[in-house]
Design a protein around this motif. Structure first.
Motif, PDB file in Angstrom:
ATOM      1  N   PRO A 184      39.264  58.828 -21.248  1.00 24.96           N
ATOM      2  CA  PRO A 184      38.141  57.846 -21.622  1.00 24.96           C
ATOM      3  C   PRO A 184      37.735  56.779 -21.026  1.00 24.96           C
ATOM      4  O   PRO A 184      36.729  55.750 -20.534  1.00 24.96           O
ATOM      5  N   GLN A 185      38.999  55.963 -20.430  1.00 22.40           N
ATOM      6  CA  GLN A 185      38.711  54.190 -20.079  1.00 22.40           C
ATOM      7  C   GLN A 185      38.735  54.430 -18.272  1.00 22.40           C
ATOM      8  O   GLN A 185      39.750  53.736 -17.466  1.00 22.40           O
ATOM      9  N   TYR A 186      37.431  55.741 -17.468  1.00 18.23           N
ATOM     10  CA  TYR A 186      37.082  56.316 -16.389  1.00 18.23           C
ATOM     11  C   TYR A 186      36.008  54.730 -16.556  1.00 18.23           C
ATOM     12  O   TYR A 186      34.731  55.402 -16.481  1.00 18.23           O
ATOM     13  N   ALA A 187      36.084  53.542 -15.649  1.00 20.19           N
ATOM     14  CA  ALA A 187      34.802  53.059 -15.166  1.00 20.19           C
ATOM     15  C   ALA A 187      34.011  53.597 -14.430  1.00 20.19           C
ATOM     16  O   ALA A 187      32.676  53.397 -14.315  1.00 20.19           O
TER      17      ALA A 187
ATOM     18  N   ALA B 234      23.175  50.327 -20.409  1.00 19.66           N
ATOM     19  CA  ALA B 234      24.450  50.934 -21.543  1.00 19.66           C
ATOM     20  C   ALA B 234      25.584  51.514 -20.939  1.00 19.66           C
ATOM     21  O   ALA B 234      26.989  50.907 -20.817  1.00 19.66           O
ATOM     22  N   GLU B 235      25.251  51.805 -19.197  1.00 25.19           N
ATOM     23  CA  GLU B 235      26.547  52.938 -18.977  1.00 25.19           C
ATOM     24  C   GLU B 235      27.040  51.780 -18.236  1.00 25.19           C
ATOM     25  O   GLU B 235      28.341  51.916 -18.123  1.00 25.19           O
ATOM     26  N   TYR B 236      26.005  51.111 -17.493  1.00 27.61           N
ATOM     27  CA  TYR B 236      27.231  49.689 -16.196  1.00 27.61           C
ATOM     28  C   TYR B 236      27.835  48.316 -17.423  1.00 27.61           C
ATOM     29  O   TYR B 236      28.710  48.643 -17.126  1.00 27.61           O
ATOM     30  N   GLN B 237      27.167  48.503 -18.528  1.00 30.49           N
ATOM     31  CA  GLN B 237      28.165  47.677 -19.104  1.00 30.49           C
ATOM     32  C   GLN B 237      29.303  48.622 -20.160  1.00 30.49           C
ATOM     33  O   GLN B 237      30.222  47.184 -20.163  1.00 30.49           O
ATOM     34  N   LYS B 238      29.445  49.616 -20.566  1.00 33.23           N
ATOM     35  CA  LYS B 238      30.497  50.510 -20.800  1.00 33.23           C
ATOM     36  C   LYS B 238      31.693  50.122 -19.261  1.00 33.23           C
ATOM     37  O   LYS B 238      32.837  50.029 -19.726  1.00 33.23           O
TER      38      LYS B 238
ATOM     39  N   ASN C 162      36.714  47.631 -17.326  1.00 38.32           N
ATOM     40  CA  ASN C 162      36.451  46.436 -15.756  1.00 38.32           C
ATOM     41  C   ASN C 162      35.912  45.681 -15.888  1.00 38.32           C
ATOM     42  O   ASN C 162      34.821  45.437 -15.592  1.00 38.32           O
ATOM     43  N   ARG C 163      36.032  44.344 -16.591  1.00 45.51           N
ATOM     44  CA  ARG C 163      35.451  43.509 -16.134  1.00 45.51           C
ATOM     45  C   ARG C 163      35.174  42.946 -14.686  1.00 45.51           C
ATOM     46  O   ARG C 163      33.839  42.294 -14.219  1.00 45.51           O
TER      47      ARG C 163
ATOM     48  N   ALA D  28      29.235  47.662 -10.542  1.00 44.35           N
ATOM     49  CA  ALA D  28      28.840  47.497 -11.780  1.00 44.35           C
ATOM     50  C   ALA D  28      27.896  46.770 -11.729  1.00 44.35           C
ATOM     51  O   ALA D  28      27.201  46.833 -12.322  1.00 44.35           O
ATOM     52  N   LEU D  29      28.191  45.615 -11.747  1.00 44.53           N
ATOM     53  CA  LEU D  29      27.964  44.164 -11.797  1.00 44.53           C
ATOM     54  C   LEU D  29      26.402  44.322 -10.802  1.00 44.53           C
ATOM     55  O   LEU D  29      25.265  43.944 -10.835  1.00 44.53           O
TER      56      LEU D  29
END
Length: 232
Positions: free
Chosen positions: A138-141, A162-166, A171-172, A177-178
């Motif tokens: 589940p925590q698969y950024a 929505a997916e990028y934000q997840k 991982n901030r 992703a940003l």
């Protein structure tokens, strides 16, 4: 674990290289319907059926040659990596379909299968393969980011965002992703958010000593700023 982590990093690179290509050819698909075979499963069934008619002994017939399951997993992923890197999508797909059939609990196998499907423009299959990877881990950024990229490839910007934000919730400091999020913001006329996301991505890439990536994103940032100037 260190070897596996390095392997994942190498395999993710072809996918991350698609990030900036989305700039020029921006946009995916509907969720998998429950209780029905997933698009990834159907694609693999077709692939393996074709492979049985035209065997590819170098890739597909090595499944039974390893006594150690962990060694087999590693070897098959390495084979898939080599085939994918050489542009042999058919061979990589056959290899990975065999892999996930035997090791259905391997999240990275499903993720890399999604990469192969995505590169081969089998978008529904790519999404379902990434989703299976996320179900297992589940925590698969990285997989969330990949789903977002497929949505972006078909201009489904709200779904992509929505997916990028997840991915960023997990991982901030996920610079790719940003960057992707910024592209999606830009496409939905949220230019302030896009610029802020790019500036944060640049800062992260520099901290990670990923200077080439930082330079690419800086160029993108300037392009967006210039586009605003041209419109004013």
């Amino acid at each position: 674990m260190k070897q596996r982590s390095q392997m994942e990093t190498r395999l993710v690179q072809p996918l991350s290289c698609l990030t900036l290509s989305v700039i020029t050819s921006i946009g995916l698909l509907s969720p998998v319907t429950a209780q029905e075979p997933s698009p990834a499963t159907l694609a693999c069934e077709a692939t393996l059926s074709n492979a049985e008619q035209k065997p590819r002994p170098k890739q597909v017939q090595k499944l039974a040659q390893f006594a150690d399951p962990q060694q087999e997993r590693s070897q098959l992923i390495q084979q898939a990596n080599a085939l994918f890197g050489q542009g042999d999508l058919q061979g990589a797909e056959e290899n990975l379909c065999q892999f996930v059939k035997k090791y259905s609990d391997d999240a990275f196998g499903h993720f890399q299968l999604g990469n192969v499907f995505f590169r081969g423009k089998k978008l529904e299959a790519a999404i379902s393969a990434y989703r299976e990877a996320i179900r297992i881990r589940p925590q698969y950024a990285v997989a969330h980011n990949a789903v977002g990229m497929v949505y972006a490839s078909q201009n489904r910007w709200s779904d992509a965002i929505a997916e990028y934000q997840k991915a960023l919730e997990i991982n901030r400091d996920y610079g790719d992703a940003l960057t992707n999020l910024a592209l999606a913001f830009w496409q939905t006329n949220k230019k302030d958010e896009a610029l802020a996301s790019l500036e944060k991505a640049i800062s992260i890439f520099k901290k990670q000593n990923r200077n080439e990536k930082a330079n690419q994103v800086e160029q993108l940032l300037q392009r967006i700023k210039n586009s605003d100037d041209n419109l004013s």
